[in-house]
Design a protein around this motif. Structure first.
Motif, PDB file in Angstrom:
ATOM      1  N   UNK A 134       0.834  -1.200   0.000  1.00 39.58           N
ATOM      2  CA  UNK A 134       0.000   0.000   0.000  1.00 39.58           C
ATOM      3  C   UNK A 134       0.869   1.251   0.000  1.00 39.58           C
ATOM      4  N   UNK A 135       0.365   2.356  -0.541  1.00 42.88           N
ATOM      5  CA  UNK A 135       1.081   3.628  -0.423  1.00 42.88           C
ATOM      6  C   UNK A 135       1.089   4.106   1.023  1.00 42.88           C
ATOM      7  N   UNK A 136       2.043   4.965   1.331  1.00 40.89           N
ATOM      8  CA  UNK A 136       2.183   5.454   2.705  1.00 40.89           C
ATOM      9  C   UNK A 136       0.911   6.124   3.220  1.00 40.89           C
ATOM     10  N   UNK A 137       0.217   6.839   2.323  1.00 38.48           N
ATOM     11  CA  UNK A 137      -1.010   7.531   2.731  1.00 38.48           C
ATOM     12  C   UNK A 137      -2.044   6.536   3.256  1.00 38.48           C
ATOM     13  N   UNK A 138      -2.162   5.386   2.601  1.00 39.89           N
ATOM     14  CA  UNK A 138      -3.128   4.369   3.035  1.00 39.89           C
ATOM     15  C   UNK A 138      -2.740   3.781   4.383  1.00 39.89           C
ATOM     16  N   UNK A 139      -1.436   3.597   4.617  1.00 41.32           N
ATOM     17  CA  UNK A 139      -0.968   3.052   5.903  1.00 41.32           C
ATOM     18  C   UNK A 139      -1.291   4.024   7.036  1.00 41.32           C
ATOM     19  N   UNK A 140      -1.055   5.310   6.791  1.00 44.30           N
ATOM     20  CA  UNK A 140      -1.385   6.319   7.807  1.00 44.30           C
ATOM     21  C   UNK A 140      -2.884   6.345   8.079  1.00 44.30           C
ATOM     22  N   UNK A 141      -3.689   6.216   7.034  1.00 43.82           N
ATOM     23  CA  UNK A 141      -5.147   6.226   7.184  1.00 43.82           C
ATOM     24  C   UNK A 141      -5.620   5.069   8.063  1.00 43.82           C
ATOM     25  N   UNK A 142      -5.069   3.880   7.858  1.00 42.32           N
ATOM     26  CA  UNK A 142      -5.436   2.730   8.690  1.00 42.32           C
ATOM     27  C   UNK A 142      -5.078   2.997  10.147  1.00 42.32           C
ATOM     28  N   UNK A 143      -3.909   3.575  10.378  1.00 46.52           N
ATOM     29  CA  UNK A 143      -3.502   3.886  11.751  1.00 46.52           C
ATOM     30  C   UNK A 143      -4.409   4.900  12.419  1.00 46.52           C
ATOM     31  N   UNK A 144      -4.823   5.934  11.692  1.00 44.90           N
ATOM     32  CA  UNK A 144      -5.709   6.953  12.259  1.00 44.90           C
ATOM     33  C   UNK A 144      -7.082   6.373  12.598  1.00 44.90           C
ATOM     34  N   UNK A 145      -7.590   5.489  11.754  1.00 52.79           N
ATOM     35  CA  UNK A 145      -8.856   4.820  12.070  1.00 52.79           C
ATOM     36  C   UNK A 145      -8.724   3.971  13.332  1.00 52.79           C
ATOM     37  N   UNK A 146      -7.579   3.327  13.501  1.00 49.91           N
ATOM     38  CA  UNK A 146      -7.338   2.524  14.690  1.00 49.91           C
ATOM     39  C   UNK A 146      -7.349   3.382  15.952  1.00 49.91           C
ATOM     40  N   UNK A 147      -6.700   4.553  15.879  1.00 44.21           N
ATOM     41  CA  UNK A 147      -6.678   5.473  17.026  1.00 44.21           C
ATOM     42  C   UNK A 147      -8.092   5.946  17.355  1.00 44.21           C
TER      43      UNK A 147
END
Length: 494
Positions: A356-369
């Motif tokens: 995945x692109x970095x933007x998608x990885x950050x998005x998954x992390x923010x949803x987790x938070x």
């Protein structure tokens, strides 16, 4: 927290001649032992020592305030008997009074340290581009040593509790947590040219930070129950002393001060001017598109830090309060269980960045938070409070990925200046979050103790919305490094 050191491909500088020696400083010679360039043990020991004290400080403050405000002995139990056996209205009012007093104590402590810490972090981490990374690591360790000594004296001699605020302010003059992280991540950026390797090394640092902090938190509860407050503090002091020895005598420098002595000849103000110009250059010489990406990524990082750290700011008080009424053992278990968040986040970064692109990885992390914080707001039982860690398993992923994205936007000669800005923003966001959320908790604890977590979860929509803008602007930020270095090592202005 004008041009920085310039490097040419052929080993000669086309301008700014005093910086001729900077060319390959950031690449350690292959003949040297790889172990000498391991900064991970430094952060591991620092995290262990710091988080050995981290759960102790609020519990010590809470118990001292309980005794001072209620004129009764603080009851220690493992299953909430203190709350259930004293569920009268009078007891509830006393507990709310102690909760508010403790929250305001943290507020004063944070306010006393925020400006010194930010100033030192910005100056020292930016200065490391010219005088080496080790100074950014040594100063926070020394500050932690001073805090341990002060805490030990206050606890042993039962001195005035508010001396802890003075101790916190003094230790912040050495930079603290933000300076340590800025120095360590700049150190890694010096060693790694490959983008994916840099992301993984930074994720390893975050995992080490979480793993050792979790081990320390787990041992704190038993340590505190068996030996009281003094021995854990003294143990932290010993570990930080060993850490200081390692940094001074064993860890290699990636930027050699001896090679850069010529940069400070002629003017005592030259280093400060170069630090300011290096930070200015990051933004002034970037193309409009890259500048927009840089600013947006910095804002995403700072708002993520604000929401995540703010959401965690009052967890210990929330666990001590009714209806949970956790003991130090349960608090230790809860803190240690959070270690899994760092491990799973590292695994997530390792796996997701491959596909995945970095933007998608950050998005998954923010949803987790966001999901974890909202769940915490309604956790009223011990089981549910433990289970809130499950939706937060990927909560740390945004931090290393965003740092790597930022590092790839600027040139190698500007890593210290960049991470000075990042560390300054992180410290500012963390301290402001602690101040704001402790104030909100003091105001809302009587009618809804979980309001802070609900607010933090809702504010996660801010970095998520900005992340969509970054995605809309074009390719992943990691691709922005392709045309970064012109022949003289500066950012291209196209």
């Amino acid at each position: 927290m004008a041009a920085g050191p310039s490097r040419g491909d052929g080993g000669t500088a086309h301008h700014h001649a005093p910086f001729l020696a900077v060319k390959d400083i950031n690449k350690p010679p292959s003949r040297r032992m790889a172990g000498l360039y391991l900064v991970e043990p430094v952060l591991a020991v620092y995290a262990f020592s710091t988080f050995l004290n981290f759960p102790i400080v609020p519990q010590y403050i809470y118990r001292r305030l309980w005794q001072d405000l209620t004129n009764t002995t603080y009851s220690i139990d493992d299953d909430g008997i203190r709350c259930s056996a004293n569920s009268s209205i009078n007891h509830t009012n006393k507990q709310e009074e102690v909760q508010k007093a403790a929250s305001m104590f943290y507020l004063y402590s944070d306010l006393s340290s925020i400006i010194p810490s930010l100033t030192v972090t910005l100056l020292v981490v930016a200065y490391s581009d010219y005088r080496g990374r080790k100074i950014t690591i040594i100063l926070p360790v020394v500050g932690c040593l001073l805090y341990c000594v002060s805490f030990l004296a206050i606890s042993f001699f039962e001195l005035n509790l508010y001396l802890l605020i003075v101790a916190n302010c003094v230790s912040s003059l050495f930079g603290g947590y933000g300076t340590m992280l800025g120095g360590c991540f700049s150190y890694i950026a010096d060693l790694c040219d490959d983008k994916k390797k840099k992301t993984l090394r930074m994720a390893v640092l975050d995992m080490v930070l979480g793993l050792l902090s979790g081990i320390a938190s787990l041992s704190t509860g038993y340590f505190l129950r068996a030996a009281g407050f003094n021995w854990p503090i003294f143990t932290a002091f010993l570990f930080q002393g060993a850490n200081l020895f390692y940094v001074i005598f064993i860890l290699e420098e990636t930027v050699k001060p001896a090679d850069l002595q010529v940069t400070t000849r002629g003017s005592l103000h030259l280093p400060l001017r170069k630090m300011a110009s290096a930070i200015y250059q990051i933004f002034s010489l970037a193309s409009p598109r890259r500048k927009t990406l840089l600013v947006l990524t910095l804002l995403i990082f700072s708002t993520f830090t604000f929401t995540y750290m703010g959401g965690l700011a009052t967890v210990t008080l929330y666990e001590l309060n009714e209806p949970l009424c956790w003991s130090e053992i349960l608090i230790g278990y809860g803190s240690a269980l959070s270690t899994s968040v760092f491990i799973t986040s590292f695994i997530g970064v390792f796996v997701f960045t491959r596909f995945l692109p970095n933007v998608a990885v950050v998005f998954i992390g923010l949803l987790s938070v966001m999901s974890g914080l909202i769940m915490t707001a309604f956790a009223k039982t011990t089981l549910l409070m433990f289970l809130v860690r499950v939706p937060m398993l990927m909560a740390i992923m945004p931090a290393p990925v965003l740092r790597s994205m930022l590092s790839n936007i600027v040139s190698k000669s500007q890593q210290g200046a960049l991470f000075a800005c990042v560390a300054c923003l992180e410290s500012l966001s963390t301290n402001v979050a602690l101040t704001v959320y402790n104030s909100i908790y003091a105001a809302t604890v009587a009618w809804f103790p979980g309001f802070c977590f609900l607010l933090a979860g809702g504010l996660c929509l801010l970095p998520i919305s900005m992340l969509f803008v970054v995605w809309f602007l074009g390719p992943d930020t990691s691709e922005e490094a392709e045309a970064l270095m012109s022949e003289d090592g500066s950012l291209p202005s196209v």
